[in-house]
Design a protein around this motif. Structure first.
Motif, PDB file in Angstrom:
ATOM      1  N   PHE A  62       1.056  -1.061  -0.049  1.00  0.00           N
ATOM      2  CA  PHE A  62       0.024   0.146  -0.015  1.00  0.00           C
ATOM      3  C   PHE A  62       0.754   1.672   0.185  1.00  0.00           C
ATOM      4  O   PHE A  62       0.858   1.753  -1.174  1.00  0.00           O
ATOM      5  N   SER A  63       1.559   1.480   1.069  1.00  0.00           N
ATOM      6  CA  SER A  63       2.585   2.945   1.173  1.00  0.00           C
ATOM      7  C   SER A  63       3.201   2.470  -0.236  1.00  0.00           C
ATOM      8  O   SER A  63       3.982   3.747  -0.670  1.00  0.00           O
ATOM      9  N   THR A  69       2.772   5.697  -7.586  1.00  0.00           N
ATOM     10  CA  THR A  69       1.903   6.270  -8.259  1.00  0.00           C
ATOM     11  C   THR A  69       1.901   8.292  -8.164  1.00  0.00           C
ATOM     12  O   THR A  69       1.120   8.395  -9.175  1.00  0.00           O
ATOM     13  N   GLY A  70       2.547   8.320  -6.879  1.00  0.00           N
ATOM     14  CA  GLY A  70       2.329  10.035  -7.426  1.00  0.00           C
ATOM     15  C   GLY A  70       3.825  10.257  -7.867  1.00  0.00           C
ATOM     16  O   GLY A  70       4.069  11.542  -8.567  1.00  0.00           O
ATOM     17  N   TRP A  71       5.325   9.343  -8.956  1.00  0.00           N
ATOM     18  CA  TRP A  71       6.232   9.430  -9.079  1.00  0.00           C
ATOM     19  C   TRP A  71       5.556   9.993 -11.679  1.00  0.00           C
ATOM     20  O   TRP A  71       4.587   9.069 -11.001  1.00  0.00           O
ATOM     21  N   CYS A  72       6.768  10.609 -11.971  1.00  0.00           N
ATOM     22  CA  CYS A  72       6.351  10.633 -12.631  1.00  0.00           C
ATOM     23  C   CYS A  72       7.026   9.840 -13.589  1.00  0.00           C
ATOM     24  O   CYS A  72       7.893  10.409 -13.421  1.00  0.00           O
ATOM     25  N   PRO A  73       6.998   9.347 -14.667  1.00  0.00           N
ATOM     26  CA  PRO A  73       7.381   8.621 -15.688  1.00  0.00           C
ATOM     27  C   PRO A  73       8.945   9.237 -15.927  1.00  0.00           C
ATOM     28  O   PRO A  73       8.639  10.840 -16.753  1.00  0.00           O
ATOM     29  N   PHE A  74       9.628   9.177 -16.242  1.00  0.00           N
ATOM     30  CA  PHE A  74      11.194   9.458 -16.639  1.00  0.00           C
ATOM     31  C   PHE A  74      11.991   8.750 -17.581  1.00  0.00           C
ATOM     32  O   PHE A  74      12.027   7.642 -17.872  1.00  0.00           O
ATOM     33  N   LEU A  75      12.764   8.876 -18.582  1.00  0.00           N
ATOM     34  CA  LEU A  75      13.549   8.579 -19.228  1.00  0.00           C
ATOM     35  C   LEU A  75      15.062   8.589 -18.615  1.00  0.00           C
ATOM     36  O   LEU A  75      15.593   8.974 -18.354  1.00  0.00           O
ATOM     37  N   ASN A 104      15.768   8.781  -2.252  1.00  0.00           N
ATOM     38  CA  ASN A 104      15.088   9.840  -1.254  1.00  0.00           C
ATOM     39  C   ASN A 104      14.128   9.511  -0.959  1.00  0.00           C
ATOM     40  O   ASN A 104      13.678   9.735   0.325  1.00  0.00           O
ATOM     41  N   ASP A 105      13.333   9.524  -1.578  1.00  0.00           N
ATOM     42  CA  ASP A 105      11.511   9.119  -1.798  1.00  0.00           C
ATOM     43  C   ASP A 105      11.722   8.024  -0.445  1.00  0.00           C
ATOM     44  O   ASP A 105      11.081   7.640   0.268  1.00  0.00           O
ATOM     45  N   LEU A 106      12.042   6.717  -1.282  1.00  0.00           N
ATOM     46  CA  LEU A 106      12.002   5.980  -0.552  1.00  0.00           C
ATOM     47  C   LEU A 106      12.444   5.725   0.677  1.00  0.00           C
ATOM     48  O   LEU A 106      11.709   4.885   1.615  1.00  0.00           O
ATOM     49  N   LYS A 107      13.240   6.592   1.192  1.00  0.00           N
ATOM     50  CA  LYS A 107      14.182   6.941   2.180  1.00  0.00           C
ATOM     51  C   LYS A 107      13.213   7.060   3.466  1.00  0.00           C
ATOM     52  O   LYS A 107      12.704   7.110   4.698  1.00  0.00           O
ATOM     53  N   ASN A 183       2.243   9.843 -11.805  1.00  0.00           N
ATOM     54  CA  ASN A 183       2.130  11.409 -11.559  1.00  0.00           C
ATOM     55  C   ASN A 183       0.595  11.935 -10.749  1.00  0.00           C
ATOM     56  O   ASN A 183       0.551  13.050 -11.463  1.00  0.00           O
ATOM     57  N   LEU A 184       0.113  10.863 -10.124  1.00  0.00           N
ATOM     58  CA  LEU A 184      -0.953  11.420  -9.744  1.00  0.00           C
ATOM     59  C   LEU A 184      -0.757  12.099  -8.038  1.00  0.00           C
ATOM     60  O   LEU A 184       0.437  11.746  -7.683  1.00  0.00           O
ATOM     61  N   PRO A 185      -0.992  12.910  -7.642  1.00  0.00           N
ATOM     62  CA  PRO A 185      -1.497  13.830  -6.213  1.00  0.00           C
ATOM     63  C   PRO A 185      -1.552  12.908  -5.745  1.00  0.00           C
ATOM     64  O   PRO A 185      -2.380  12.479  -5.264  1.00  0.00           O
ATOM     65  N   VAL A 186      -0.957  12.581  -4.366  1.00  0.00           N
ATOM     66  CA  VAL A 186      -1.428  11.340  -3.614  1.00  0.00           C
ATOM     67  C   VAL A 186      -0.890  12.404  -2.280  1.00  0.00           C
ATOM     68  O   VAL A 186      -0.133  13.124  -1.626  1.00  0.00           O
TER      69      VAL A 186
END
Length: 195
Positions: A62-63, A69-75, A104-107, A183-186
């Motif tokens: 869940f976490s 889900t809030g992350w934006c796809p990137f190259l 850093n988010d995962l931390k 890239n959804l607001p969470v």
């Protein structure tokens, strides 16, 4: 005891099959040139590796789902070859900054990425696809002499992460869950109408 079983997990970027196949071909060519067995490991870009008890897996999923889900796809760009002296040759990620931001988010949820304080999560400091590891000195010298001047380029849009899981280190990794980057607001809480 059920629920208290320990599992090994890794969160990795989902690499497209076409890129995996391209890397497997390069690994195979390398094995032929250097007369070593071809690398058998998966073609993955790990973000974090950790251990956790089965009873916390749902909360963990869940976490991670909320965050990713809030992350934006990137190259992701891969360029040429590099080496760890005397034993490994790999294809490095050229643009590492976004991956580092996600680590850093995962931390921020690392309390979920360990069963206790003695088993801390391992956040991948390097971002690369291995061509060959644990090479003997002769194979490394021959391989690096050949590949230090070769070029390799590839890129893909990282739009998902895979949570891999296994109970025993001798078993292969299984996909426990796929998380899409949207890239959804969470984490937004609804305000109150009246104070």
């Amino acid at each position: 005891m059920p629920g208290y079983e320990m599992f090994e997990y890794q969160l990795v970027l989902a690499v497209p099959e076409s890129l995996k196949e391209k890397v497997r071909r390069v690994r195979s060519q390398f094995a032929e040139i250097c007369k070593v067995p071809p690398a058998s490991g998966s073609v993955i870009l790990p973000l974090v590796k950790f251990r956790q008890r089965a009873l916390l897996e749902e909360r963990l999923r869940f976490s991670l789902g909320e965050m990713i889900t809030g992350w934006c796809p990137f190259l992701v760009q891969l360029k040429d070859f590099e080496a760890q002296p005397t034993h490994s040759i790999f294809i490095p990620v050229a643009n590492k900054n976004l991956i580092r931001q996600h680590i850093n988010d995962l931390k921020t949820i690392q309390h979920l990425l360990r069963p206790d304080k003695e088993h801390a999560a391992f956040f991948s400091p390097e971002h690369r696809l291995y061509l060959a590891t644990k090479l003997n000195h002769g194979a490394f010298e021959k391989g690096w002499k050949e590949y230090s001047h070769r070029q390799f380029t590839a890129q893909f849009i990282a739009d998902a992460c895979l949570l891999l899981k296994r109970k025993d280190p001798t078993l292969p990794w299984q996909i426990a869950r796929r998380f899409e980057m949207r890239n959804l607001p969470v984490g937004i809480k609804q305000g109150t109408l009246f104070q």
